[in-house]
Design a protein around this motif. Structure first.
Motif, PDB file in Angstrom:
ATOM      1  N   UNK A  94       0.849  -1.109   0.061  1.00 46.66           N
ATOM      2  CA  UNK A  94       0.108   0.186   0.068  1.00 46.66           C
ATOM      3  C   UNK A  94       0.760   1.280   0.012  1.00 46.66           C
ATOM      4  N   UNK A  95       0.514   2.206  -0.373  1.00 48.94           N
ATOM      5  CA  UNK A  95       1.148   3.734  -0.487  1.00 48.94           C
ATOM      6  C   UNK A  95       0.679   4.628   0.201  1.00 48.94           C
ATOM      7  N   UNK A  96       1.047   4.921   1.178  1.00 46.16           N
ATOM      8  CA  UNK A  96       0.964   6.205   2.260  1.00 46.16           C
ATOM      9  C   UNK A  96       1.367   7.404   1.304  1.00 46.16           C
ATOM     10  N   UNK A  97       0.345   8.635   1.146  1.00 47.02           N
ATOM     11  CA  UNK A  97       1.023   9.580   0.363  1.00 47.02           C
ATOM     12  C   UNK A  97       0.424  10.726   1.404  1.00 47.02           C
ATOM     13  N   UNK A  98       1.419  11.674   2.025  1.00 42.02           N
ATOM     14  CA  UNK A  98       0.924  12.621   2.740  1.00 42.02           C
ATOM     15  C   UNK A  98       1.885  12.784   4.001  1.00 42.02           C
ATOM     16  N   UNK A  99       1.537  13.713   4.847  1.00 41.40           N
ATOM     17  CA  UNK A  99       1.988  13.921   6.241  1.00 41.40           C
ATOM     18  C   UNK A  99       2.055  12.542   7.007  1.00 41.40           C
ATOM     19  N   UNK A 100       2.982  12.486   7.865  1.00 41.53           N
ATOM     20  CA  UNK A 100       2.908  11.223   8.773  1.00 41.53           C
ATOM     21  C   UNK A 100       1.980  11.408   9.715  1.00 41.53           C
ATOM     22  N   UNK A 101       1.289  12.587  10.220  1.00 38.41           N
ATOM     23  CA  UNK A 101       0.023  12.650  10.912  1.00 38.41           C
ATOM     24  C   UNK A 101      -1.002  11.953  10.394  1.00 38.41           C
ATOM     25  N   UNK A 102      -0.964  11.811   9.154  1.00 38.27           N
ATOM     26  CA  UNK A 102      -2.202  10.883   8.480  1.00 38.27           C
ATOM     27  C   UNK A 102      -2.125   9.558   8.238  1.00 38.27           C
ATOM     28  N   UNK A 104      -2.347   7.152  10.700  1.00 44.41           N
ATOM     29  CA  UNK A 104      -3.186   6.507  11.230  1.00 44.41           C
ATOM     30  C   UNK A 104      -4.551   6.099  10.185  1.00 44.41           C
ATOM     31  N   UNK A 105      -4.622   7.248   9.634  1.00 40.70           N
ATOM     32  CA  UNK A 105      -6.111   7.049   8.647  1.00 40.70           C
ATOM     33  C   UNK A 105      -5.773   6.062   7.438  1.00 40.70           C
ATOM     34  N   UNK A 106      -4.605   5.933   7.082  1.00 40.13           N
ATOM     35  CA  UNK A 106      -4.124   5.053   5.948  1.00 40.13           C
ATOM     36  C   UNK A 106      -4.150   3.703   6.701  1.00 40.13           C
ATOM     37  N   UNK A 107      -3.691   3.518   7.873  1.00 39.47           N
ATOM     38  CA  UNK A 107      -3.630   2.211   8.438  1.00 39.47           C
ATOM     39  C   UNK A 107      -4.955   1.769   8.921  1.00 39.47           C
ATOM     40  N   UNK A 108      -5.763   2.616   9.038  1.00 40.31           N
ATOM     41  CA  UNK A 108      -7.278   2.227   9.461  1.00 40.31           C
ATOM     42  C   UNK A 108      -7.887   1.817   8.072  1.00 40.31           C
ATOM     43  N   UNK A 109      -7.703   2.691   7.185  1.00 44.29           N
ATOM     44  CA  UNK A 109      -8.125   2.245   5.572  1.00 44.29           C
ATOM     45  C   UNK A 109      -7.634   0.581   5.082  1.00 44.29           C
ATOM     46  N   UNK A 110      -6.635   0.321   5.489  1.00 44.11           N
ATOM     47  CA  UNK A 110      -5.902  -0.975   5.060  1.00 44.11           C
ATOM     48  C   UNK A 110      -6.576  -1.891   5.910  1.00 44.11           C
ATOM     49  N   UNK A 111      -6.616  -1.662   7.117  1.00 46.23           N
ATOM     50  CA  UNK A 111      -7.231  -2.995   7.912  1.00 46.23           C
ATOM     51  C   UNK A 111      -8.626  -3.101   8.152  1.00 46.23           C
ATOM     52  N   UNK A 112      -9.179  -1.939   8.019  1.00 42.87           N
ATOM     53  CA  UNK A 112     -10.689  -1.994   8.231  1.00 42.87           C
ATOM     54  C   UNK A 112     -11.618  -1.904   6.873  1.00 42.87           C
ATOM     55  N   UNK A 113     -11.282  -1.413   5.907  1.00 44.07           N
ATOM     56  CA  UNK A 113     -11.816  -1.245   4.791  1.00 44.07           C
ATOM     57  C   UNK A 113     -11.236  -2.228   3.412  1.00 44.07           C
ATOM     58  N   UNK A 114     -10.148  -2.034   3.222  1.00 40.78           N
ATOM     59  CA  UNK A 114      -9.564  -2.446   2.063  1.00 40.78           C
ATOM     60  C   UNK A 114      -9.376  -4.103   2.255  1.00 40.78           C
ATOM     61  N   UNK A 115      -8.494  -4.460   3.321  1.00 41.97           N
ATOM     62  CA  UNK A 115      -8.359  -5.839   3.302  1.00 41.97           C
ATOM     63  C   UNK A 115      -9.571  -6.705   3.442  1.00 41.97           C
ATOM     64  N   UNK A 116     -10.619  -6.312   4.435  1.00 35.84           N
ATOM     65  CA  UNK A 116     -11.803  -6.996   4.355  1.00 35.84           C
ATOM     66  C   UNK A 116     -12.729  -7.125   3.278  1.00 35.84           C
TER      67      UNK A 116
END
Length: 157
Positions: A94-102, A104-116
């Motif tokens: 997966x590619x996270x683009x943006x500031x490091x403060x964001x 958390x949102x990328x990790x959430x999307x990966x594990x709660x939305x995309x993978x399921x």
């Protein structure tokens, strides 16, 4: 968010490990400080990575505890650093683009939305949760900063 299945060949990294909590906010602070300590450790050992530098952030679960390792790839043992082997296997990158403060949102999307919602399965008993690959594209808080996040998977059939 861009992502694709990839095969990762085994490689070794050397670095420093720290224990995490169950709080994402606390972990962000722990990891930020851990990166600072690691970069200082590289400087004190006079390890220069050059223009084609690569660093890794590795999240592991051992028993009921989570750990985060910051590391660099090396075929040579680095005194005072822990060693970790990333095993050959199938991953989704997966590619996270943006500031490091964001992130958390990328990790959430990966594990709660995309993978399921995909045909990728996770081994819930795995030790390696995921690893992050940092390179020349990374620039801490810039909106075009990019890192790759590799999640080990198993195909659902």
């Amino acid at each position: 968010m861009d992502f694709k299945p990839v095969i990762v060949e085994e490689f070794k990294v050397y670095g420093l490990c720290t224990e995490l909590t169950t709080s994402q906010s606390e972990n962000y602070q722990i990891i930020t400080k851990h990166w600072q300590n690691f970069n200082n450790a590289l400087k004190s050992r006079k390890l220069k990575l050059g223009t084609s530098w690569v660093k890794y952030g590795i999240t592991k679960k051992i028993g009921n505890k989570y750990f985060y390792m910051v590391a660099i790839p090396s075929n040579i043992e680095i005194d005072g650093f822990d060693v970790e082997t990333i095993n050959t296997g199938e991953y989704v990158c997966f590619q996270h683009v943006g500031a490091m403060g964001l992130i958390k949102s990328t990790i959430y999307q990966i594990y709660k939305q995309i993978i399921p919602s995909s045909n990728f399965g996770l081994n819930e008993n795995r030790t390696l949760i995921h690893f992050e690959r940092y390179d020349y594209r990374f620039s801490w808080n810039k909106p075009n900063s990019a890192i790759d996040i590799y999640v080990p998977i198993e195909r659902n059939t």
